[in-house]
Design a protein around this motif. Structure first.
Motif, mmCIF file in Angstrom:
data_model
loop_
_atom_site.group_PDB
_atom_site.id
_atom_site.type_symbol
_atom_site.label_atom_id
_atom_site.label_comp_id
_atom_site.label_asym_id
_atom_site.label_seq_id
_atom_site.Cartn_x
_atom_site.Cartn_y
_atom_site.Cartn_z
ATOM 1 N N TYR A 1 11.116 -18.193 -17.848
ATOM 2 C CA TYR A 1 11.645 -16.839 -18.030
ATOM 3 C C TYR A 1 12.016 -16.140 -16.724
ATOM 4 O O TYR A 1 12.918 -15.300 -16.704
ATOM 5 C CB TYR A 1 10.599 -16.006 -18.770
ATOM 6 N N MET B 1 3.533 -8.901 -22.470
ATOM 7 C CA MET B 1 4.814 -9.591 -22.600
ATOM 8 C C MET B 1 4.673 -10.911 -23.363
ATOM 9 O O MET B 1 5.625 -11.413 -23.921
ATOM 10 C CB MET B 1 5.415 -9.865 -21.217
ATOM 11 N N GLY B 2 3.466 -11.485 -23.366
ATOM 12 C CA GLY B 2 3.255 -12.762 -24.040
ATOM 13 C C GLY B 2 2.953 -12.622 -25.529
ATOM 14 O O GLY B 2 2.941 -13.608 -26.252
ATOM 15 N N ALA C 1 8.521 -10.438 -24.246
ATOM 16 C CA ALA C 1 9.384 -10.684 -23.086
ATOM 17 C C ALA C 1 10.786 -11.081 -23.540
ATOM 18 O O ALA C 1 11.784 -10.556 -23.043
ATOM 19 C CB ALA C 1 8.789 -11.778 -22.207
ATOM 20 N N VAL C 2 10.860 -12.011 -24.492
ATOM 21 C CA VAL C 2 12.165 -12.503 -24.957
ATOM 22 C C VAL C 2 12.904 -11.401 -25.725
ATOM 23 O O VAL C 2 14.088 -11.142 -25.492
ATOM 24 C CB VAL C 2 12.002 -13.756 -25.836
ATOM 25 N N PRO D 1 1.158 -7.311 -17.688
ATOM 26 C CA PRO D 1 1.995 -8.483 -17.974
ATOM 27 C C PRO D 1 1.560 -9.237 -19.226
ATOM 28 O O PRO D 1 2.380 -9.875 -19.874
ATOM 29 C CB PRO D 1 1.862 -9.345 -16.723
ATOM 30 N N GLY D 2 0.267 -9.132 -19.587
ATOM 31 C CA GLY D 2 -0.235 -9.853 -20.759
ATOM 32 C C GLY D 2 0.487 -9.450 -22.034
ATOM 33 O O GLY D 2 0.708 -10.264 -22.933
ATOM 34 N N ILE E 1 3.072 -12.057 -11.142
ATOM 35 C CA ILE E 1 2.758 -10.698 -11.556
ATOM 36 C C ILE E 1 1.545 -10.660 -12.466
ATOM 37 O O ILE E 1 1.062 -9.601 -12.806
ATOM 38 C CB ILE E 1 3.954 -10.039 -12.286
ATOM 39 N N PHE F 1 8.425 -8.398 -6.959
ATOM 40 C CA PHE F 1 9.066 -8.436 -8.276
ATOM 41 C C PHE F 1 9.836 -7.139 -8.532
ATOM 42 O O PHE F 1 11.018 -7.164 -8.904
ATOM 43 C CB PHE F 1 7.981 -8.655 -9.349
ATOM 44 N N PHE G 1 10.549 -1.839 -18.887
ATOM 45 C CA PHE G 1 10.444 -3.301 -18.862
ATOM 46 C C PHE G 1 9.775 -3.773 -17.567
ATOM 47 O O PHE G 1 8.852 -4.581 -17.574
ATOM 48 C CB PHE G 1 11.845 -3.904 -18.997
ATOM 49 N N VAL G 2 10.257 -3.228 -16.446
ATOM 50 C CA VAL G 2 9.709 -3.627 -15.141
ATOM 51 C C VAL G 2 8.240 -3.188 -15.041
ATOM 52 O O VAL G 2 7.384 -3.948 -14.576
ATOM 53 C CB VAL G 2 10.541 -3.020 -13.986
ATOM 54 N N VAL H 1 3.296 -12.215 -29.365
ATOM 55 C CA VAL H 1 4.381 -12.496 -30.323
ATOM 56 C C VAL H 1 4.794 -11.175 -30.975
ATOM 57 O O VAL H 1 3.960 -10.378 -31.386
ATOM 58 C CB VAL H 1 3.939 -13.515 -31.381
ATOM 59 N N ARG I 1 7.567 -16.022 -20.542
ATOM 60 C CA ARG I 1 7.429 -14.660 -20.041
ATOM 61 C C ARG I 1 7.379 -14.725 -18.515
ATOM 62 O O ARG I 1 7.117 -15.792 -17.949
ATOM 63 C CB ARG I 1 6.176 -13.988 -20.603
ATOM 64 N N GLN J 1 7.920 -21.781 -26.890
ATOM 65 C CA GLN J 1 6.813 -20.864 -26.663
ATOM 66 C C GLN J 1 5.480 -21.431 -27.160
ATOM 67 O O GLN J 1 4.447 -21.231 -26.545
ATOM 68 C CB GLN J 1 7.149 -19.578 -27.426
ATOM 69 N N ASN K 1 5.854 -5.360 -17.096
ATOM 70 C CA ASN K 1 5.664 -6.632 -16.406
ATOM 71 C C ASN K 1 4.729 -6.493 -15.210
ATOM 72 O O ASN K 1 3.992 -7.411 -14.872
ATOM 73 C CB ASN K 1 7.004 -7.190 -15.929
ATOM 74 N N THR K 2 4.813 -5.347 -14.537
ATOM 75 C CA THR K 2 4.027 -5.167 -13.323
ATOM 76 C C THR K 2 2.568 -4.841 -13.646
ATOM 77 O O THR K 2 1.659 -5.373 -13.027
ATOM 78 C CB THR K 2 4.625 -4.034 -12.473
ATOM 79 N N PHE K 3 2.363 -3.947 -14.622
ATOM 80 C CA PHE K 3 1.005 -3.439 -14.821
ATOM 81 C C PHE K 3 0.265 -4.072 -16.005
ATOM 82 O O PHE K 3 -0.946 -4.250 -15.934
ATOM 83 C CB PHE K 3 1.030 -1.915 -14.956
ATOM 84 N N ASN L 1 8.157 -13.704 -28.367
ATOM 85 C CA ASN L 1 7.265 -12.746 -27.723
ATOM 86 C C ASN L 1 8.040 -11.518 -27.222
ATOM 87 O O ASN L 1 9.267 -11.476 -27.252
ATOM 88 C CB ASN L 1 6.474 -13.424 -26.595
#
Lengths: 93, 642
Positions: B75, A47-48, A58-59, A44-45, B372, B384, A36-37, A50, B365, B331, A40-42, A56
């Motif tokens: 988020y 995560m958005g 992330a949720v 991140p797109g 990030i 982060f 998960f981390v 759907v 998100r 969203q 998000n770090t590498f 999405n």
């Protein structure tokens, strides 16, 4: 201080088993959390995007991590309790 | 902002606090000796203990801070929920049970049973004290945030009230009382939060969240050739000044001798001025809100949709939503957020919050607060990861959480308690996402304090719900603070006075010493709570977790799982963890802002120290242990049987 170890904690035959179960479950969870981390770090797109029921990644992933912790807690408790019954009971015999 | 006190809210609140005190006194009579005081005699039922665990953990940070951070940044606040719960996995699977098997009360005890080292006793005691105080600060800040809307009192009054009540509870009763109090309020907090989320979902979503919601005003304007505003459509306004602050162009207008700031949006013929919120601290010390004294109530609550989109179509409102539809709608839609910008204008110190439209997909998100994605740097990504690491490893290292693990009689019950706690806490953390996102679009936010978002959301659904939730949150703070104060007085009396200094006090003298320490620590907490009042509570907790993880976790883990660990290695590791993490925090952007030196000038660019201080503490333990290995294998330090 006057405290002493709780009396019924003596030799627990299931001790090694429980430690191993704990570490294995921990490793699984730690991997899910680290993924998960890292996403998000590498990337991140990602995560958005759907993912499920209009939500999405992330949720879904975030709620999933919370639910996974609860489920794994329950599994750990069942496995440990059974091991205690089985192993300590056998020793008594 | 200014808040009106409500007699009903105050009545419910006072009744609740009196009930808490009564329970404390009731159990105080049953607290007979030192063992009862510090660990409740070891005879509390596992369900009670599990919910009390949850009550301990669902502190002001969880309720106020997380909901507030989600309401302000989306988020990113929820990351705290995820991380705080993940920490329980470490605590349950790796740390709690092996330590419990040793039959030890505190980290210091466990370490002591392995090595009889004065150095360890000293460092473990100091670490428990430092971590407790760090964790106390956000609780006190949260207490202040609660009483403002509830009673219309200033922030510092809330801090002092909580401090006094807790000192009173702890100094008169001890841990037994706090276990039952934590049980009660842990359960009720979850119950009322669930009610609030259901009420909110039933209420639906609307561009006009409530009847008295202040829709920000927009004026048409004309730009000159140089880009400056030359005319405003409404003739009652007169242009006084203009300035560019970063990417936002601001105009100061005057109407009936009240001056207000407006932000410029749009281009060409469609240029508009949007109403902002502003706080002006004048050179004579008076403070104006939107150009008028505070009591004129020109400062409005914010938080609304710019557009609500359902299945690709814009709608004005939705009557009732399911939980998934609620999240999916945010969203898809756009939300109006207010972004602060600070500057000096003719000697006055001004903060302007201007409107910006944030797409819901960005809010659902990570990335609005923790950079990030867009605008990120290697350092911001590292920050982060640092936060997520500290949250993951911090829980197991908190002294007031571990101590409760030992108040249950058997290993099996302790484990069941923890599973009950994880379930209750996990459920509550899922609610925080709804509370925060709900507050974001319900027109209830006070831009000056994110910590008040959840209570203000409750206020939207009637004064009774608001009073109950505020009282519960306040009781949450009371409970957490008393748990921490018990842990720190335990650390001083038990680790430092009894073990390190070798003072052989009678039981009575020990309890008396514990109570004296409780009063001193409570006093420190009150002062810090006032000092850090503008910081988000979750953010402060994140820092406390980093300190706890750096100071304690390497020692706990290595003691349990690395046979070459030595007493000197552990002593050095705890010291390195405390100094490393506190050092990084004291030189961080947040502290530089509090010192008044400007966040950008801070020598340490990281907000969260964990990524450096936790590996550093581990490294010190390994290196010092290897340097201080006993010569003969048979003399090796005894290792825990796990």
């Amino acid at each position: 201080m006057q405290h002493k170890p709780a009396p019924e904690i003596g030799d627990d035959a299931a001790s090694m088993y429980k430690t191993r179960v704990g570490l294995i479950l921990f490793a699984i969870y730690a991997m899910a959390y680290a993924t998960f981390v890292l996403i998000n770090t590498f990337t991140p797109g990602l995560m958005g995007q759907v993912f499920l029921a209009g939500l999405n990644l992330a949720v879904v992933y975030g709620l999933g991590l919370i639910i996974l912790a609860i489920v794994m807690g329950l599994i750990y408790n069942i496995m440990c309790s059974r091991a205690e019954d089985r192993m300590n009971h056998t020793e008594d015999k | 902002m200014i808040y009106e006190a409500s007699p009903i809210a105050i009545g419910v609140f006072v009744a609740f606090v009196v009930m808490v005190l009564w329970i404390s006194f009731y159990f105080a009579k049953r607290t007979k000796n030192a063992k009862d005081y510090f660990a409740a005699g070891g005879h509390i039922h596992w369900v009670v203990n599990g919910i009390a665990f949850a009550g301990d953990y669902l502190s002001a940070a969880s309720f106020l801070g997380i909901a507030g951070m989600i309401a302000f940044y989306g988020y990113d606040g929820f990351l705290y929920s995820i991380g705080f719960l993940a920490g329980w996995v470490v605590a349950l699977f790796v740390v709690a049970e092996p330590l419990k098997r040793l039959g030890k009360y505190t980290l210091s005890d466990a370490l002591d049973s392995a090595f009889n080292s004065k150095g360890i006793q000293l460092m473990a005691g100091i670490s428990a004290l430092v971590v407790s105080v760090c964790y106390l600060i956000p609780q006190m800040v949260g207490a202040g945030a609660l009483v403002m809307p509830l009673m219309g009192l200033p922030h510092y009054v809330g801090v002092v009230i909580v401090g006094m009540i807790v000192i009173f509870i702890v100094a008169t009763a001890g841990m037994t009382s706090t276990t039952y109090v934590q049980f009660l309020k842990g359960g009720l907090l979850i119950f009322f939060s669930t009610l609030l989320v259901i009420a909110m979902l039933n209420n639906g979503m609307s561009s006009t969240p409530s009847a008295d919601f202040h829709q920000p005003v927009t004026l048409d304007a004309t730009l000159g050739d140089d880009g400056a505003v030359v005319a405003v459509s409404d003739a009652r306004y007169e242009i006084v000044a203009q300035r560019q602050e970063g990417s936002v162009q601001l105009v100061l207008l005057e109407q009936d001798s009240v001056q207000t700031w407006w932000s410029v949006t749009g281009e060409g013929a469609a240029v508009q001025l949007q109403e902002t919120l502003s706080r002006t601290m004048r050179t004579d010390g008076t403070v104006l809100y939107n150009g008028a004294p505070q009591e004129d109530r020109e400062f409005f609550q914010i938080g609304s949709f710019s557009r609500i989109i359902v299945n690709g179509e814009e709608v004005g409102s939705i009557d009732r939503v399911g939980p998934f539809q609620f999240l999916a709608t945010i969203q898809e839609s756009d939300v109006i957020r207010f972004i602060p910008v600070k500057f000096n204008h003719v000697g006055d110190s001004v903060t302007v919050w201007y409107q910006t439209i944030t797409p819901g997909e960005d809010l659902m998100r990570p990335g609005v607060r923790f950079k990030i994605d867009e605008g990120s740097t290697l350092l911001s990504k590292l920050d982060f990861v640092s936060l997520m690491l500290a949250l993951f490893l911090g829980t197991a290292a908190l002294p007031h959480i571990l101590i409760r693990y030992y108040t249950v009689h058997s290993q099996r019950d302790a484990r069941k308690s923890t599973v009950v706690a994880i379930t209750a806490i996990g459920f509550f953390y899922i609610l925080t996402l709804f509370l925060g996102m709900g507050a974001m679009v319900s027109g209830v936010l006070d831009v000056e304090s994110s910590n008040m978002s959840a209570p203000l959301l409750a206020q939207n659904f009637g004064i009774i719900l608001f009073a109950c939730i505020s009282a519960l949150a306040f009781a949450t703070v009371l409970g957490t603070v008393s748990g921490l104060i018990v842990a720190s007085s335990g650390a001083v009396v038990h680790d430092l006075m009894h073990h390190f200094l070798g003072m052989r006090l009678t039981e009575k003298a020990q309890v008396r010493a514990g109570k004296s320490v409780a009063i001193i620590v409570g006093g420190i907490a009150i002062l810090c709570g006032i000092l850090f009042k503008d910081s988000n509570v979750s953010f402060l907790v994140g820092l406390a977790f980093a300190v706890a993880a750096s100071a304690n976790l390497p020692s706990i883990l290595m003691l349990l799982f690395w046979k070459k660990t030595t007493a000197k290695g552990i002593t050095a590791s705890i010291l390195a963890g405390i100094v490393g993490s506190l050092g990084l925090i004291l030189f961080s952007p947040m502290m530089w802002d509090i010192y008044g030196l400007g966040a950008a000038n801070a020598p340490v660019p990281l907000e969260n120290p964990g990524i450096i201080s936790i590996p550093f503490s581990f490294g010190v333990l390994v290196v010092v242990s290897l340097m201080t290995q006993p010569k003969l294998v048979t003399e090796q330090a005894p290792v825990m049987q796990v």
